[in-house]
Write an enzyme that holds these catalytic residues in place. Structure first.
Site, mmCIF file in Angstrom:
data_model
loop_
_atom_site.group_PDB
_atom_site.id
_atom_site.type_symbol
_atom_site.label_atom_id
_atom_site.label_comp_id
_atom_site.label_asym_id
_atom_site.label_seq_id
_atom_site.Cartn_x
_atom_site.Cartn_y
_atom_site.Cartn_z
ATOM 1 N N TYR A 146 27.452 18.471 0.454
ATOM 2 C CA TYR A 146 28.191 18.842 1.666
ATOM 3 C C TYR A 146 28.700 20.258 1.504
ATOM 4 C CZ TYR A 146 31.918 18.896 5.220
ATOM 5 O OH TYR A 146 32.732 19.227 6.287
ATOM 6 N N ASP A 240 27.270 26.324 -4.244
ATOM 7 C CA ASP A 240 28.519 26.044 -3.524
ATOM 8 C C ASP A 240 29.510 25.452 -4.539
ATOM 9 O OD1 ASP A 240 29.445 23.977 -0.645
ATOM 10 O OD2 ASP A 240 30.604 25.133 -2.092
ATOM 11 N N LYS A 268 39.268 25.973 -2.009
ATOM 12 C CA LYS A 268 40.195 25.000 -2.616
ATOM 13 C C LYS A 268 41.103 25.643 -3.683
ATOM 14 C CE LYS A 268 37.060 21.222 -1.445
ATOM 15 N NZ LYS A 268 37.693 20.221 -0.582
HETATM 16 P P1 KE4 Z 1 36.422 23.371 3.955
HETATM 17 O O1 KE4 Z 1 35.801 24.012 5.165
HETATM 18 O O2 KE4 Z 1 36.798 21.924 4.210
HETATM 19 O O3 KE4 Z 1 37.550 24.191 3.315
HETATM 20 O O4 KE4 Z 1 35.288 23.354 2.800
HETATM 21 C C1 KE4 Z 1 34.047 22.768 3.090
HETATM 22 C C2 KE4 Z 1 33.384 22.380 1.787
HETATM 23 C C3 KE4 Z 1 32.387 23.189 1.272
HETATM 24 N N1 KE4 Z 1 31.765 22.883 0.108
HETATM 25 C C4 KE4 Z 1 32.113 21.777 -0.587
HETATM 26 C C5 KE4 Z 1 31.397 21.477 -1.874
HETATM 27 C C6 KE4 Z 1 33.137 20.918 -0.110
HETATM 28 O O5 KE4 Z 1 33.462 19.808 -0.814
HETATM 29 C C7 KE4 Z 1 33.793 21.226 1.086
HETATM 30 C C8 KE4 Z 1 34.880 20.349 1.665
HETATM 31 N N2 KE4 Z 1 35.181 19.158 0.941
HETATM 32 C C9 KE4 Z 1 35.739 18.059 1.727
HETATM 33 C C10 KE4 Z 1 35.894 16.806 0.867
HETATM 34 N N3 KE4 Z 1 35.050 16.686 -0.244
HETATM 35 C C11 KE4 Z 1 37.032 18.435 2.361
HETATM 36 C C12 KE4 Z 1 37.831 17.298 2.937
HETATM 37 C C13 KE4 Z 1 37.726 17.217 4.424
HETATM 38 O O6 KE4 Z 1 36.632 17.441 4.973
HETATM 39 O O7 KE4 Z 1 38.771 16.912 5.028
#
Ligand code: KE4
Length: 430
Positions: A146, A240, A268
């Protein structure tokens, strides 16, 4: 041992009047574990307290940013100090240089970095950069990985080893998805087949360690093989590291596995709990990014003083001894889980890498593919999640998400958690 959550229920009912699902991000809605989300009012260290006063040991840790723990004193003080001088100038400030230098010094593959406001922005921009740099259009992503919610990344994996993307969300058009090819993670032949049959591929984007479909580690040499194939076929490799960056090691998965990406995305942890993302690469690649180059990308609050201040303090505290402490804690957790895992062999798997862990309700004795995670029993996870809440443990509310340890978690926390796991499994798996 029922949990009293009437105040959360009241708040949830109100929230649903104003926000889709009552939440600002779908996974928070508890849809995959049942019931309604808990509303939290306080976090400190490894603990969070909800509006009904229930106190939990937290392993969701805001989905990864809080490697120091909730409300780290130094992070809070830095935010307060900086905020008093202004929250955003929409202009450069010194803090940006400090945090950019810290990122560059931590990732050998990054000579220049651009800060944005989320992981989604980071991956979206990294792909645009790869396309702008190579002049090629197609991208490869991997099933189960993801990368945020940009249209061309909300693309479903087909049943084959490699499939041209089908939209994985309403509102994503076939045109949005048509340049995305989805390849099976951990299957090097599938990647080789796609790369050798397409000459219009700009990049491969992958989580070097898959942390959004449970925790799936790369097979031995897999990442090296991916890197070699990308070089051979003149395709940029994007790692990523939004989750793994500064978590698996100071230099993320690239340091841990000794494989360097062409472009790295971060998020993060580098924001210390505030909205931040970043993408970086060699100076040659980053020279394409506006205003130096033709690849446009912008953001009102990118690199804002508050998020940067929280990120700087967090990265300053991530010294070698911090990673040693996290590894010791993770090892202790794994050791305490051993008797339980042996007792429930072929019913339960516990996987840990550094300060990331996952529990699977499965009859497999190891997990190396997304398809295996798809076979896990998510109803049992939902039951388990509820039982753990009743025992004061807050796990990420989805069987596809991982858990995080922080520098605030203690061996006492682990002991209490393992006891709760033991009791909960007694009920779920008896
Ligand atoms: P954000 O746009 O949510 O800051 O990051 C997206 C993203 C990109 N790459 C990886 C590997 C990620 O895990 C994420 C976002 N992670 C999720 C949960 N694993 C965020 C939680 C949510 O969607 O509320």
């Amino acid at each position: 041992m029922a949990l009293h959550t009437s105040r959360s229920k009241e708040l949830y009912d109100q929230a649903c009047k104003y926000m889709p699902g009552g939440v600002n991000s779908p996974v928070r809605a508890f849809r995959s574990v049942g019931g309604y989300p808990l509303y939290f009012k306080l976090g400190k260290g490894s603990h969070i307290i909800d509006e009904d006063g229930n106190d939990f040991i937290d392993y969701c840790m805001s989905w990864g940013p809080l490697i120091l723990g909730h409300a780290d004193n130094d992070v809070v003080k830095a935010i307060q100090r900086v905020a008093e001088n202004g929250t955003s100038f929409g202009a450069p400030h010194e803090g940006e240089i400090s945090i950019a230098r810290m990122v560059v010094e931590s990732f050998p593959g990054i000579e220049k970095v651009r800060f944005v406001n989320s992981g989604t922005e980071a991956t979206m921009s990294a792909i645009r950069l790869a396309r702008g740099y190579t002049g090629k259009s197609k991208i490869i992503k991997f099933d189960g990985c993801y990368h945020g919610h940009a249209d061309h990344l909300l693309v479903a994996a087909g049943s084959g080893l490699a499939t041209f993307g089908m939209p994985d969300s309403a509102g994503v058009t076939r045109d949005n998805a048509r340049d995305t090819i989805v390849v099976k993670y951990n299957n090097i032949d599938a990647l080789h087949q796609v790369l050798s049959n397409n000459d219009d591929i700009a990049c491969c984007i992958m989580e070097p360690v898959c942390c959004n479909y449970g925790l799936i580690l790369p097979k031995k040499d897999y990442l090296k093989q991916v890197s070699e194939l990308c070089t051979k076929y003149n395709v940029l490799l994007i790692f990523d590291e939004v989750i793994t960056g500064f978590r698996l090691a100071r230099g993320g998965a690239q340091e841990r596995f000794g494989v360097q990406a062409d472009i790295t995305t971060l998020g993060k942890i580098i924001g210390g709990g505030l909205p931040v993302g970043a993408y970086g690469a060699s100076s040659k690649i980053m020279a394409k990014v506006a205003p130096d180059g033709p690849v446009y990308q912008a953001g009102t609050l990118s690199g804002n003083p508050i998020a940067v201040a929280a990120g700087i303090v967090t990265l300053q505290k991530l010294v070698p001894s911090a990673y040693q402490k996290l590894e010791e804690l993770g090892k202790y957790f794994e050791e305490q889980m051993q008797p339980i895992v042996s007792r429930y062999k072929y019913k339960l798997l516990f996987k840990r890498l550094a300060s990331i862990f996952a529990l699977y309700f499965t009859n497999e004795d190891t997990i190396i593919s997304v398809d295996q995670v798809k076979e896990c029993n998510m109803q049992q996870f939902a039951r388990f999640h509820r039982l753990m809440l009743e025992r004061g443990i807050y796990l990420s509310p989805s069987g596809y998400e991982v858990g995080f340890l922080s520098l605030s978690h203690s061996k006492e926390d682990i002991d209490k958690t393992v006891k709760a796991i033991d009791e909960s499994l007694e009920i779920v798996l008896r």
